[in-house]
Write an enzyme that holds these catalytic residues in place. Structure first.
Site, PDB file in Angstrom:
ATOM      1  N   ALA A 228       6.862  33.205  71.638  1.00 18.82           N
ATOM      2  CA  ALA A 228       6.824  34.660  71.483  1.00 18.82           C
ATOM      3  C   ALA A 228       5.349  35.081  71.484  1.00 18.82           C
ATOM      4  O   ALA A 228       4.454  34.226  71.421  1.00 18.82           O
ATOM      5  CB  ALA A 228       7.506  35.050  70.181  1.00 18.82           C
TER       6      ALA A 228
ATOM      7  N   GLN B 174       3.365  36.312  69.332  1.00 20.89           N
ATOM      8  CA  GLN B 174       2.585  35.856  68.172  1.00 20.89           C
ATOM      9  C   GLN B 174       2.917  34.397  67.813  1.00 20.89           C
ATOM     10  O   GLN B 174       2.897  34.017  66.633  1.00 20.89           O
ATOM     11  CB  GLN B 174       2.830  36.771  66.979  1.00 20.89           C
ATOM     12  CG  GLN B 174       2.106  38.095  67.070  1.00 20.89           C
ATOM     13  CD  GLN B 174       0.576  37.953  66.931  1.00 20.89           C
ATOM     14  OE1 GLN B 174       0.074  36.980  66.365  1.00 20.89           O
ATOM     15  NE2 GLN B 174      -0.153  38.931  67.440  1.00 20.89           N
ATOM     16  N   SER B 175       3.172  33.593  68.818  1.00 18.16           N
ATOM     17  CA  SER B 175       3.570  32.197  68.568  1.00 18.16           C
ATOM     18  C   SER B 175       2.476  31.369  67.882  1.00 18.16           C
ATOM     19  O   SER B 175       1.339  31.299  68.365  1.00 18.16           O
ATOM     20  CB  SER B 175       3.913  31.550  69.917  1.00 18.16           C
ATOM     21  OG  SER B 175       3.971  30.147  69.809  1.00 18.16           O
ATOM     22  N   ASN B 176       2.853  30.716  66.808  1.00 20.59           N
ATOM     23  CA  ASN B 176       1.939  29.778  66.146  1.00 20.59           C
ATOM     24  C   ASN B 176       1.809  28.486  66.954  1.00 20.59           C
ATOM     25  O   ASN B 176       0.765  27.854  66.976  1.00 20.59           O
ATOM     26  CB  ASN B 176       2.447  29.442  64.740  1.00 20.59           C
ATOM     27  CG  ASN B 176       2.551  30.672  63.872  1.00 20.59           C
ATOM     28  OD1 ASN B 176       1.564  31.345  63.628  1.00 20.59           O
ATOM     29  ND2 ASN B 176       3.766  30.981  63.414  1.00 20.59           N
TER      30      ASN B 176
ATOM     31  N   ALA C 135       1.897  28.318  70.195  1.00 20.22           N
ATOM     32  CA  ALA C 135       0.976  28.580  71.313  1.00 20.22           C
ATOM     33  C   ALA C 135      -0.471  28.486  70.830  1.00 20.22           C
ATOM     34  O   ALA C 135      -1.319  27.861  71.485  1.00 20.22           O
ATOM     35  CB  ALA C 135       1.271  29.967  71.899  1.00 20.22           C
TER      36      ALA C 135
END
Ligand SMILES: Cc1ncc(COP(=O)(O)O)c(C=O)c1O
Length: 330
Positions: free
Chosen positions: A65, A67-69, A71
């Site tokens: 998503a 705000q992916s952690n 990523a």
């Protein structure tokens, strides 16, 4: 490829524990794994990036998503390992904030040198196919990591964490019976379940792993994903050890409206842990997961259990894009 600072601390939460009553509480600090604000994906990325290097890749492509952690930790791991990094980020969370696509993890992804591709959910698969084809056409050797790093290889990071937890519990003088964490793409829970089952190998019962569903509208899907991934790990790493569906504990009671939308109890949990122990949680994963711990302990669901471990899987980099949620009642 060593990326994580291990073992992460196992911290007693005695002030909160005495306030809530119930078992002694422990916090496994996987928010302190070390990669650019830490988190649970770092353990998975150790295995995945080692595989990418073995495969001769020079570029990593992964998904999440906006705000992916996962990523952000992938971007940091790529920077540390000398890989180019492409992040395909889907606009799937219905959280309206003016800085949602600029601050938090997005800012960190950019600082870490990743190339970002923001997509609408229905276009994500096509955008990824096109990106990978273009990278290959330009002579790059891409390695694709699935959402959350959750395949059988990445999940090994949490099978190893299961061993680490067992050792820390023994060193702290208690028997590990119950572990809780926020669960979404199944890798963390499957790795823990497989790790505990592999260690027990029929000798005694494994600790229960309580996955708090923060992601799937249908919790059965998460349960199935955890079961099949755990079985896949055991098939190669501990053949002969089996897991039954009844051993996968997925709790959907704290999910709320949707993935990425904090409940009022999530915000309360974040404030309570911050104000009793000085530890920050996040609004999407660890805060929602911890709201389950608080409620379940208050309800007496762990009566008869001496010690309860919550794994802090990270995520605090998104707090800024949820500041509006805290605007009332702070
Ligand atoms: C902070 C945080 N906690 C928990 C999870 C859930 O881990 P898993 O995807 O392995 O279920 C994630 C996944 O993105 C996360 O970022």
């Amino acid at each position: 490829m060593p990326l994580a600072w291990l073992p992460t601390p196992l911290m007693p939460l005695d002030r909160l524990g005495s306030m809530l009553g119930g078992p002694r509480l422990w916090l496994k600090r996987d928010d302190c794994t070390g990669l650019a604000t830490g988190g649970n994906k770092t353990r998975k990325l150790e295995y995945l990036l080692a595989d990418a290097r073995r495969a001769g890749a020079d570029t990593i492509v992964t998904f999440g998503a906006v705000q992916s952690n996962h990523a952000r930790q992938t971007a940091a791991a790529c920077a540390a390992g000398g890989f180019s990094c492409h992040l395909v980020l889907s606009r799937r969370v219905r959280w309206a904030h003016p800085a949602y696509e600029m601050a938090g993890n997005v800012l960190l992804d950019q600082l870490l040198g990743a190339t970002l591709h923001l997509t609408n959910p229905r276009e994500t698969a096509e955008a990824a196919r096109t990106l990978i084809a273009q990278l290959k056409a330009h002579g790059h050797r891409p390695y694709v990591i699935p959402t959350g790093g959750s395949n059988a290889l990445g999940a090994l990071g949490y099978a190893r964490c299961a061993l680490e937890l067992q050792q820390q519990a023994a060193a702290s003088g208690f028997a590990l019976t119950d572990v809780m964490h926020a669960s979404s793409s199944a890798g963390t829970q499957a790795g823990l379940v497989a790790g505990f089952a592999g260690m027990a190998a029929g000798a005694s019962s494994s600790p229960r792993v309580h996955g708090i569903n923060v992601y799937e509208q249908n919790p059965e899907k998460l349960r199935d994903n955890v079961l099949s991934l755990a079985r896949e790990i055991l098939a190669t790493r501990a053949p002969g050890v089996s897991i039954q569906a009844a051993e996968i504990h997925v709790d959907h009671r704290y999910f709320g409206e949707d993935y990425g939308i904090p409940t009022a109890e999530t915000l309360d949990a974040i404030r309570l842990l911050a104000r009793t122990e000085g530890v920050l949680l996040d609004p999407v994963y660890s805060g929602k997961g911890f709201s389950a711990l608080i409620h379940r302990v208050r309800q007496g669901e762990f009566a008869g259990i001496d010690d309860l471990v919550f794994i802090h899987t990270g995520g605090t980099a998104t707090l800024d894009v949820y500041d509006t949620a805290f605007a009332t009642g702070a």
